[in-house]
Design a protein around this motif. Structure first.
Motif, mmCIF file in Angstrom:
data_model
loop_
_atom_site.group_PDB
_atom_site.id
_atom_site.type_symbol
_atom_site.label_atom_id
_atom_site.label_comp_id
_atom_site.label_asym_id
_atom_site.label_seq_id
_atom_site.Cartn_x
_atom_site.Cartn_y
_atom_site.Cartn_z
ATOM 1 N N GLY A 208 -4.275 6.780 -10.849
ATOM 2 C CA GLY A 208 -4.207 8.020 -10.082
ATOM 3 C C GLY A 208 -4.142 7.722 -8.590
ATOM 4 O O GLY A 208 -3.356 8.307 -7.844
ATOM 5 N N SER A 211 -0.811 6.365 -7.138
ATOM 6 C CA SER A 211 0.286 7.305 -6.915
ATOM 7 C C SER A 211 0.116 8.070 -5.604
ATOM 8 O O SER A 211 1.022 8.778 -5.197
ATOM 9 C CB SER A 211 0.438 8.254 -8.110
ATOM 10 O OG SER A 211 -0.726 8.992 -8.296
ATOM 11 N N ILE A 212 -1.052 7.957 -4.964
ATOM 12 C CA ILE A 212 -1.206 8.640 -3.673
ATOM 13 C C ILE A 212 -1.329 7.665 -2.503
ATOM 14 O O ILE A 212 -1.366 8.079 -1.354
ATOM 15 C CB ILE A 212 -2.409 9.602 -3.674
ATOM 16 C CG1 ILE A 212 -3.691 8.885 -4.037
ATOM 17 C CG2 ILE A 212 -2.170 10.758 -4.607
ATOM 18 C CD1 ILE A 212 -4.908 9.763 -3.958
ATOM 19 N N PHE A 215 0.896 7.948 0.625
ATOM 20 C CA PHE A 215 0.683 8.920 1.707
ATOM 21 C C PHE A 215 0.230 8.242 2.992
ATOM 22 O O PHE A 215 0.449 8.760 4.079
ATOM 23 C CB PHE A 215 -0.363 9.968 1.311
ATOM 24 C CG PHE A 215 0.001 10.761 0.088
ATOM 25 C CD1 PHE A 215 1.299 10.779 -0.386
ATOM 26 C CD2 PHE A 215 -0.956 11.496 -0.588
ATOM 27 C CE1 PHE A 215 1.644 11.498 -1.506
ATOM 28 C CE2 PHE A 215 -0.626 12.217 -1.714
ATOM 29 C CZ PHE A 215 0.672 12.220 -2.176
ATOM 30 N N LEU A 225 6.922 11.198 -2.764
ATOM 31 C CA LEU A 225 6.456 12.583 -2.762
ATOM 32 C C LEU A 225 6.320 13.109 -1.341
ATOM 33 O O LEU A 225 6.815 14.185 -1.017
ATOM 34 C CB LEU A 225 5.118 12.699 -3.502
ATOM 35 C CG LEU A 225 4.593 14.123 -3.622
ATOM 36 C CD1 LEU A 225 5.554 14.998 -4.404
ATOM 37 C CD2 LEU A 225 3.225 14.164 -4.287
ATOM 38 N N MET A 229 8.611 16.122 0.247
ATOM 39 C CA MET A 229 7.942 17.357 0.635
ATOM 40 C C MET A 229 8.082 17.613 2.136
ATOM 41 O O MET A 229 8.113 18.748 2.576
ATOM 42 C CB MET A 229 6.447 17.319 0.270
ATOM 43 C CG MET A 229 6.146 17.497 -1.194
ATOM 44 S SD MET A 229 6.967 18.894 -1.960
ATOM 45 C CE MET A 229 5.723 20.141 -1.834
ATOM 46 N N PRO B 121 -3.140 14.001 -8.969
ATOM 47 C CA PRO B 121 -4.294 13.814 -8.087
ATOM 48 C C PRO B 121 -4.448 14.955 -7.062
ATOM 49 O O PRO B 121 -3.451 15.578 -6.670
ATOM 50 C CB PRO B 121 -3.983 12.509 -7.363
ATOM 51 C CG PRO B 121 -2.965 11.823 -8.193
ATOM 52 C CD PRO B 121 -2.208 12.884 -8.894
ATOM 53 N N LEU B 123 -4.967 14.908 -4.005
ATOM 54 C CA LEU B 123 -4.215 14.691 -2.777
ATOM 55 C C LEU B 123 -2.754 15.118 -2.944
ATOM 56 O O LEU B 123 -2.149 15.664 -2.020
ATOM 57 C CB LEU B 123 -4.281 13.208 -2.388
ATOM 58 C CG LEU B 123 -4.552 12.949 -0.926
ATOM 59 C CD1 LEU B 123 -5.907 13.466 -0.545
ATOM 60 C CD2 LEU B 123 -4.446 11.473 -0.628
ATOM 61 N N ALA B 124 -2.213 14.875 -4.136
ATOM 62 C CA ALA B 124 -0.845 15.300 -4.413
ATOM 63 C C ALA B 124 -0.784 16.824 -4.475
ATOM 64 O O ALA B 124 0.171 17.434 -3.970
ATOM 65 C CB ALA B 124 -0.354 14.703 -5.728
ATOM 66 N N ILE B 127 -0.493 18.103 -0.957
ATOM 67 C CA ILE B 127 0.863 17.989 -0.423
ATOM 68 C C ILE B 127 1.784 19.056 -1.006
ATOM 69 O O ILE B 127 2.618 19.641 -0.324
ATOM 70 C CB ILE B 127 1.425 16.572 -0.722
ATOM 71 C CG1 ILE B 127 0.731 15.561 0.172
ATOM 72 C CG2 ILE B 127 2.922 16.536 -0.546
ATOM 73 C CD1 ILE B 127 1.549 14.383 0.545
#
Lengths: 273, 262
Positions: A208, A211-212, A215, A225, A229, B121, B123-124, B127
């Protein structure tokens, strides 16, 4: 029904404790809510906007970049797997030094204190620090994930070691076994299952996280992502979100099938993460 | 006994070796994909330590007033999202768990819904929600609640499904209503587990709410991200230290309450 014949299901002490807990929670909740001073500018308009974005993400999904997205997903998965393997392997050895029943008190306390401090700082902040020093890319991502996982697993593993029955260790010592032999034959076998479960739990978490990581510039699918976005390309973002979901979902299903009951470890021990 | 033991041991060691080889190969493949260099990892250790100890430490105490407000917001966000999430999750879990579900259809739908929420998640989620709702605490709170509901619905459902069904059956047999069954049969058995899960979720949320600000969800995350980007590492270090203290305090509190109720 006759009230005098009622049998209390919970004890008086527990009743008081729960009442206090409940009232305390309510007070804290409304105080926090008041302090946050939330604003709902736009109100329903925003909800409608969100729905139209969701429609664009789900119904008009743009698969044209599938190659880039899947490559980034592979990178994320690799970061998570690698960080888990390295941290579990190292933590396994260090946890013997951190367990109070098989190690020296000073060493054990020192290991635990360092692990507690490292764990108290969230994974993404560690990653951010590594990104600040090493620059962008998956490398600081692996290190950031590793750092936090390592501290987490040292604590989890050493807790499992401390649960090993004193008799096991004493019996082996009585036969004249060395420290290493005692660990290998008396301590390692009973903790194997717990070690695998904790590692699996941590892997779910790391996946998990991986995948972030993007950022903050640490590689993987998160970068895709935030890029899509940022330019409001909801059609492409929809596909990225789908892949993020599938990554995490398939691992959850796999562990469920393998009966690696990872949740159980959390409630069993009173403190974790 | 010896004779029975030996062959088993050989088989076991074969499995161990196969396991070691698989893990080793996976390490190599994933290391290749993520461009991880073991030598490089060892080479950067002194640099990283030097970076942390000279650039970050000592933390700048004078930065505290700059982030105090957002630190409090972070804590408030974690509390509000946990309590809201727990309430929603309790309702969903009662509708979803086998002993209490009104209709099997609820079971499938809620399970799928919770799985969707938790496998993306927080955080996603932030966003994803920012374009519609704008940057700020509201979005962060929404994302945290979404994540909490996803996690807690699963945990709560499992806790409810583990209870002893004898009492419930007895209540049904004497004609007890659905509410009576919940109040007298289901909840007393699983409340300690539910509280314990909620506290665990609070620990997760306090971590999540500190980082959610990095992507526009309000709270201290934004301060940490921007000070690091501006190379004011000692300011960032103070904020990180504050986060660590809050996290350790919440963990300590949660552990104490859990030990009392279990």
């Amino acid at each position: 029904m006759n009230t005098t014949g009622k049998i209390s299901i919970i004890s008086e002490k527990q009743r008081v404790l729960y009442t206090l807990l409940f009232i305390g929670t309510l007070v804290l909740y409304f105080f926090s809510l008041y302090q946050l001073k939330l604003e709902f500018k736009g109100g329903w308009e925003n909800v409608l906007k969100a729905l139209s974005f969701a429609k664009r993400m789900l119904l008009h999904m743009d698969l044209s970049d599938w190659k880039d997205v899947l490559t980034a997903a592979m990178e994320s998965i690799s970061i998570a797997v690698l960080a888990t393997i390295i941290s579990a392997t190292l933590a396994f050895f260090v946890s013997f030094a951190a367990a109070s029943n098989v190690s020296l008190r000073v060493v054990s306390n020192l290991c635990k204190a360092v692990a507690a401090v490292v764990r108290a700082v969230p994974t993404l902040i560690w990653t951010l620090i590594f990104v600040a020093y090493l620059g962008l890319g998956p490398f600081p991502g692996v290190l950031g994930l590793f750092f936090h996982s390592f501290a987490y697993l040292v604590k989890a593993f050493s807790q499992s070691i401390e649960e090993v029955k004193e008799g096991n260790i004493e019996a082996l010592k009585a036969t004249g076994a060395s420290w290493v032999q005692t660990m290998a034959k008396g301590v390692y076998p009973p903790i194997t299952t717990a070690v695998i479960s904790w590692t699996a739990l941590r892997f779910e978490f790391n996946l998990g996280m991986s995948s972030i990581l993007g950022f903050v510039g640490a590689g993987g699918i998160g970068m895709e992502l935030s890029n899509t976005m940022r330019i409001f390309d909801f059609e492409k973002a929809g596909f990225v979100v789908l892949i993020i979901f599938l990554m995490s979902f398939s691992v959850e299903m796999l562990f469920h099938k393998l009966k690696l009951n990872v949740d159980k470890c959390i409630v069993k021990d009173s403190s974790n993460s | 006994m010896q004779l029975e033991y030996l062959p088993l041991r050989k088989e076991k060691s074969l499995y161990t070796w196969i396991g070691v080889i698989i893990v080793g190969l996976t390490t190599l493949v994933t290391g290749y994909i993520s461009e991880f260099d073991v030598l490089e990892a060892f080479r950067v250790i002194p640099g990283v330590l030097n970076f942390i100890f000279t650039d970050f430490l000592p933390p700048a105490v004078k930065a505290v007033p700059d982030f105090w407000g957002s630190l409090l917001d972070t804590v408030y966000m974690a509390i509000v999202s946990t309590v809201t999430g727990a309430t929603i999750s309790l309702i969903l879990a009662l509708l979803c768990a086998t002993p209490t579900t009104p209709h099997p259809l609820f079971k499938v739908t809620i399970r799928a819904f919770a799985s969707l929420l938790r496998n993306i998640p927080a955080l996603a989620w932030t966003i994803i929600l920012v374009p519609a709702f704008g940057i700020g605490k509201t979005v962060g709170l929404m994302a945290l609640i979404i994540g909490s509901v996803g996690d807690m619905t699963r945990f709560f459902t499992e806790s409810i499904e583990e209870i002893d069904l004898g009492g419930i059956e007895a209540m049904r047999a004497v004609g007890g209503s659905y509410w009576l069954m919940l109040k007298g049969g289901v909840l007393p058995q699983c409340v300690p587990a539910l509280v314990s899960w909620t506290l665990y979720n609070l620990e997760l949320n306090i971590r999540a709410s500190t980082i959610i600000g990095m992507v526009g969800g309000g709270g201290i995350g934004f301060f940490i991200l921007s000070t690091i980007k501006l190379f004011r590492y000692d300011h960032a270090a103070m904020a990180i230290l504050a986060v660590a203290i809050v996290v350790l305090f919440v963990e300590f509190l949660s552990k104490n309450i859990r030990e009392r109720i279990m």
